[in-house]
Scaffold this motif. Structure first.
Motif, short mmCIF file in Angstrom:
data_model
loop_
_atom_site.label_atom_id
_atom_site.label_comp_id
_atom_site.label_asym_id
_atom_site.label_seq_id
_atom_site.Cartn_x
_atom_site.Cartn_y
_atom_site.Cartn_z
N LYS A 52 -7.43 15.27 -4.55
CA LYS A 52 -7.16 14.48 -5.62
C LYS A 52 -5.69 14.47 -6.28
O LYS A 52 -5.39 13.43 -7.00
CB LYS A 52 -7.99 14.95 -6.78
N GLU A 53 -4.88 15.48 -5.90
CA GLU A 53 -3.64 15.37 -6.32
C GLU A 53 -2.71 14.25 -6.16
O GLU A 53 -1.86 13.89 -6.54
CB GLU A 53 -2.87 16.63 -5.87
N ARG A 54 -3.27 13.50 -4.79
CA ARG A 54 -2.44 12.44 -4.30
C ARG A 54 -2.49 11.34 -5.47
O ARG A 54 -1.48 10.51 -5.14
CB ARG A 54 -3.16 12.09 -3.07
N SER A 169 11.84 3.79 -1.94
CA SER A 169 11.80 4.00 -0.36
C SER A 169 10.64 5.00 0.15
O SER A 169 10.33 5.23 1.12
CB SER A 169 13.11 4.51 0.22
N ALA A 170 9.89 5.72 -0.98
CA ALA A 170 8.94 6.55 -0.71
C ALA A 170 7.46 6.12 -0.56
O ALA A 170 6.48 6.82 -0.17
CB ALA A 170 8.93 7.64 -1.78
N ALA A 171 7.49 4.67 -0.69
CA ALA A 171 6.08 4.43 -0.69
C ALA A 171 5.26 4.74 0.74
O ALA A 171 4.19 5.32 0.57
CB ALA A 171 6.03 2.83 -0.87
N THR A 172 5.80 4.32 1.91
CA THR A 172 5.18 4.47 3.04
C THR A 172 5.18 5.86 3.46
O THR A 172 4.37 6.53 4.20
CB THR A 172 5.50 3.56 4.29
N HIS A 173 6.08 6.63 3.00
CA HIS A 173 6.11 8.04 3.35
C HIS A 173 5.15 8.91 2.44
O HIS A 173 4.47 9.60 3.34
CB HIS A 173 7.57 8.68 2.88
N TYR A 174 4.91 8.68 1.41
CA TYR A 174 3.81 9.31 0.47
C TYR A 174 2.46 8.91 1.06
O TYR A 174 1.72 9.77 1.10
CB TYR A 174 4.04 8.72 -0.89
N SER A 175 2.20 7.54 1.17
CA SER A 175 0.82 7.24 1.92
C SER A 175 0.62 7.78 3.12
O SER A 175 -0.45 8.00 3.39
CB SER A 175 0.69 5.57 1.97
N ARG A 184 -4.15 3.62 3.02
CA ARG A 184 -2.52 3.61 3.10
C ARG A 184 -2.09 2.12 2.70
O ARG A 184 -1.09 2.28 1.83
CB ARG A 184 -2.15 3.75 4.49
N ILE A 185 -2.61 0.99 3.06
CA ILE A 185 -2.13 -0.17 2.55
C ILE A 185 -2.02 -0.33 0.98
O ILE A 185 -1.28 -0.68 0.36
CB ILE A 185 -2.71 -1.47 3.13
N SER A 186 -3.43 0.08 0.41
CA SER A 186 -3.64 -0.05 -1.03
C SER A 186 -2.53 1.20 -1.81
O SER A 186 -2.06 0.64 -2.84
CB SER A 186 -5.01 0.48 -1.44
N ALA A 187 -2.65 2.23 -1.05
CA ALA A 187 -1.50 3.21 -1.88
C ALA A 187 -0.02 2.42 -1.89
O ALA A 187 0.83 2.76 -2.91
CB ALA A 187 -1.52 4.60 -1.14
N THR A 188 0.45 2.02 -0.69
CA THR A 188 1.80 1.32 -0.45
C THR A 188 1.87 0.26 -1.45
O THR A 188 2.96 0.07 -2.26
CB THR A 188 1.83 1.14 0.84
N ALA A 189 0.88 -0.61 -1.59
CA ALA A 189 0.80 -1.78 -2.51
C ALA A 189 1.01 -1.13 -4.13
O ALA A 189 1.82 -1.84 -4.74
CB ALA A 189 -0.72 -2.54 -2.33
N LEU A 190 0.08 -0.18 -4.41
CA LEU A 190 0.30 0.12 -5.91
C LEU A 190 1.77 0.63 -6.15
O LEU A 190 2.25 0.52 -7.17
CB LEU A 190 -0.71 1.35 -5.94
N THR A 191 2.44 1.46 -5.28
CA THR A 191 3.59 1.98 -5.47
C THR A 191 4.75 0.60 -5.42
O THR A 191 5.39 0.63 -6.13
CB THR A 191 4.07 3.17 -4.41
N LEU A 377 3.84 -8.09 0.87
CA LEU A 377 5.01 -6.87 0.70
C LEU A 377 4.14 -5.41 1.46
O LEU A 377 4.77 -5.38 2.14
CB LEU A 377 5.20 -6.73 -0.69
N PRO A 378 3.00 -4.95 0.90
CA PRO A 378 2.57 -3.94 1.50
C PRO A 378 2.14 -4.04 2.97
O PRO A 378 2.32 -3.14 3.62
CB PRO A 378 1.50 -3.45 0.47
N LEU A 379 1.59 -5.18 3.20
CA LEU A 379 1.22 -5.39 4.75
C LEU A 379 2.42 -5.30 5.65
O LEU A 379 2.19 -4.62 6.68
CB LEU A 379 0.78 -6.95 4.67
#
Length: 469
Positions: A52-54, A169-175, A184-191, A377-379
């Motif tokens: 959940k912390e993610r 620059s941390a979006a894909t690293h974090y996802s 991952r796509i949704s997480a990267t999209a949100l960021t 973008l996230p794609l």
């Protein structure tokens, strides 16, 4: 529901990007996990789980992106009032307040620091560095705005620009660390989308805060207050989860030199790099200049601000639909080949929109452009990681964003120079330049070949092994 899976013989994670955490059993996992899946090989239990912390860390990245982007476009929506307050000869110096943000992103030394921080220490130090720079930069701007020191405001703007790469620059690293292949796509999209969302807030709210040149210091003060509140809580974000979320998150990433070879010898990545850089660059330049594009045709600053807000909101809504679908289907290339021509044609239509002297045309074109750009973008960010795995995801992310930011600065300078000085500084030449280049790169999508999505394939194989066990 995200996919949780693991290969049956993985028994330890030492040397992985999850901090070398040992496998844990269900009882050892604690109360923080949402779901977990376990198998019992001969030599012990292995657990993959998502926590959940993610979401807390994701919220931190989103808020920092919002306030940095708001800082980027603090003065662009009120460029005329900013010119008057600082006693400038034209609005070109105001444009440089946005342009300098793009150039700071491309500094090699800063990018190496960002890559090192994310790769070696994770998201938390990156957020700490970013929040410190945001705090200092915003309050320097406020102090110098009161004293009408444009140079001081520019210095504060540069500090905010230094903060941007640490979170953008941390979006894909974090996802990659915290999410599975089905999230991952949704997480990267949100960021990623929180960045233009901050720009939209700046377009609308700053117009209400700075209704006259004398209100510029007050506007800067409130932006600094908001940035301060948004920056402080993220010193408590975790850098890595205790255990990886799925099989593809376990393996050790390539070293920096090896990764450079993998990334820059990948033909598909290079093609996408060109397209992404051009379209992000034009999106950034247009967002910065929207006020100046519309006002010479008789539109008001409020109407230009609403047009910018429609651009962002339409993109957010469309991406909220498209990103989860692509998380399930992983139809990267199909989606890219749909959205790129739409973006190119939208820039062509934008040439004629201001000349209609109606709100319908700019509103509709902004909505279409925002919807396609935000969905793309996230794609692209996630597809690039899939194609270059096991290179660190932050390397492709940084490279793509650098291209977009640098070209954004170059395009902004060119479009500003192409203003028609003999016709009330109208930017029709600039819009033609934008449309021609956007259309010229769109056929590159046809050169992209079908290749395996490497992380997704790893997770599929792991899931099949579990099903067969």
């Amino acid at each position: 529901m995200e996919l949780k899976s693991l290969p049956p013989r993985i028994t330890r994670h030492s040397g992985s990007r999850n901090g070398g955490a040992a496998p844990v059993s269900e009882e050892e996992g604690g109360g923080g996990e949402e779901e977990q899946q376990r198998i019992m090989p001969d030599d012990g239990a292995v657990v993959y789980q998502v926590y959940k912390e993610r979401w807390f860390g994701l919220a931190g990245l989103m808020l920092m992106n919002i306030v940095i982007s708001w800082g980027w476009l603090t003065y662009a929506p009120v460029s005329d009032s900013t010119q008057i307050w600082f006693g400038l000869d034209s609005q070109s110096p105001v444009n440089w307040l946005a342009t300098v943000i793009f150039f700071t992103y491309g500094l090699c030394g800063l990018l190496l620091a960002v890559l090192y921080t994310l790769n070696r220490h994770g998201v938390k130090p990156a957020l700490m560095a970013s929040s410190f720079l945001v705090l200092v930069g915003n309050w320097i701007r406020y102090s110098c705005t009161q004293r009408k020191s444009f140079g001081g405001v520019m210095f504060g703007q540069i500090l905010i620009g230094f903060a941007q790469p640490f979170v953008l620059s941390a979006a894909t690293h974090y996802s990659d660390l915290w999410f599975t292949s089905r999230g991952r796509i949704s997480a990267t999209a949100l960021t990623s989308f929180s960045n233009p969302f901050g720009a939209a807030l700046g377009q609308l709210i700053n117009l209400m805060l700075a209704t006259s040149p004398e209100k510029i210091p007050e506007m800067t003060f409130w932006v600094a207050i908001i940035a301060t509140v948004a920056s402080l809580p993220w010193w408590f974000v975790k850098s890595r989860p205790p255990t990886p979320p799925c099989a593809s998150a376990v393996g050790k990433k390539l070293g920096f030199k090896e990764s450079l070879g993998v990334v820059f010898r990948n033909r598909g990545f290079l093609l996408v790099f060109v397209m992404f850089s051009v379209y992000l660059g034009f999106f950034n330049a247009m967002s910065s200049l929207l006020n100046q594009i519309m006002l010479p045709y008789g539109y008001t600053a409020d109407e230009a601000g609403i047009t910018g807000a429609i651009l962002i909101v339409a993109g957010l809504v469309t991406s909220a639909i498209v990103s989860p679908i692509n998380d399930r289907t992983h139809s990267f290339l199909t989606a890219i080949r749909i959205f790129v021509p739409i973006i190119a044609l939208s820039y062509v239509a934008l040439i004629f929109a201001p000349r209609t002297h109606t709100l319908a045309a700019p509103f509709a074109i902004s909505a279409l452009l925002g919807a396609a750009s935000f969905s793309l973008l996230p794609l692209v960010l996630e597809w690039a990681v899939e194609q270059t795995h096991p290179a660190p995801p932050e390397l492709t992310n940084v490279t793509l964003w650098v291209g977009g930011q640098i070209l954004g600065a170059v395009f902004l300078i060119i479009m500003d120079a192409l203003k028609d000085k003999d016709d009330n500084d109208k930017m029709w030449k600039s819009l033609i330049f934008e449309a021609v280049v956007a259309c010229a790169v769109s056929p590159l999508t046809l050169m992209l070949g079908h290749s395996a999505n490497r992380r997704i394939e790893i997770d599929k194989v792991a899931a099949q092994r579990i099903g067969a066990s």
